[in-house]
Write an enzyme that holds these catalytic residues in place. Sequence first.
Site, PDB file in Angstrom:
ATOM      1  N   TYR A  28      -0.830 -12.002  -1.686  1.00 27.20           N
ATOM      2  CA  TYR A  28      -1.546 -10.783  -2.059  1.00 27.20           C
ATOM      3  C   TYR A  28      -0.967 -10.271  -3.373  1.00 27.20           C
ATOM      4  CZ  TYR A  28      -3.953  -6.299  -1.160  1.00 27.20           C
ATOM      5  OH  TYR A  28      -4.764  -5.198  -1.218  1.00 27.20           O
ATOM      6  N   ASP A  61      -1.267   3.055   0.404  1.00 26.39           N
ATOM      7  CA  ASP A  61      -2.694   3.341   0.327  1.00 26.39           C
ATOM      8  C   ASP A  61      -2.965   4.602  -0.475  1.00 26.39           C
ATOM      9  OD1 ASP A  61      -3.567   1.179   1.984  1.00 26.39           O
ATOM     10  OD2 ASP A  61      -2.736   2.265   3.694  1.00 26.39           O
ATOM     11  N   GLU A 117      -9.875  -8.105   6.089  1.00 30.61           N
ATOM     12  CA  GLU A 117      -8.567  -7.469   6.153  1.00 30.61           C
ATOM     13  C   GLU A 117      -8.781  -6.115   6.814  1.00 30.61           C
ATOM     14  OE1 GLU A 117      -4.767  -6.428   3.297  1.00 30.61           O
ATOM     15  OE2 GLU A 117      -6.785  -6.121   2.521  1.00 30.61           O
TER      16      GLU A 117
END
Length: 277
Positions: A176, A61, A50
């Site tokens: 995910y 993030d 990824e």
Amino acid sequence: MTNRYEESFAQAKKSAEKAFIPFTVLGWPDADSCFDHACAMIDAGVTALELGLPFSDPVADGPVIQKAAFETLKSGFKVDDCFRLLERIRRRSQKIPIGLLLYYNLVLAQGVAEFFARCSQVGVDAVLIADLPIESAQEVLPQAQAAGVSLIYLVSPVTTPARLASICRNAGAFLYLVSRLGVTGTNERNDEKDARLQEIIAETRKHSSLPICAGFGISAPEHARTMFKLGADGVITGSRVVEIVRAAQSPEGARQQLSAFCHEMLEACRNFDPARR
């Protein structure tokens, strides 16, 4: 076109193994080093890669990945450079599945159709647009499908049943699972949260046969084993990869330590005993 994700996950299942997918930022700390790190992870035998496109406001993030992204942008590394680097990585391995994690502005700046066409040209298999909700999937889904690129979507403990069903109808490659709410890079677990994760994994399986891979806060083999006990098919690790590279004393040290970490995570994937779930 060969579905690399299907083949890779099928091989893992055949071997009674779980999947390990490391993440890093494209172009960090520089293009050649990033290429070397990707090669080290491929050679270690990871299930897939990824790779993140550096972005100025990476809201999903945590600070470790944010800092790497900001440093990459400051160096002048552009989206075109990302595609050139992706082409190098694909030439290095025709088998490894490659997925991108990015933000929608980067897609829009290229043009949706052009962006997915470029992904296909350089051998990208799947794309996760972190800030594009499933309700807006039709803005990109036809162009992604036309290019043969799967869309990966996030599923979390607060995903409603209706949204989960919609996500499963449109997703490809794998699902995910956000293993805890917040941003990447931390790990805060408790029994109540783990019970909810187990519930969402079970609910997801009612709607989709795609593999479920857990990310956010997965930085060690014990974290991976916890996710496997809850029913996940694999794990994704990003911040720890960046930390290893940043702490290394030399380029060779970075490669060696990344390889060692991948082998540790893969060992947890291989030695998981489903009877203990």
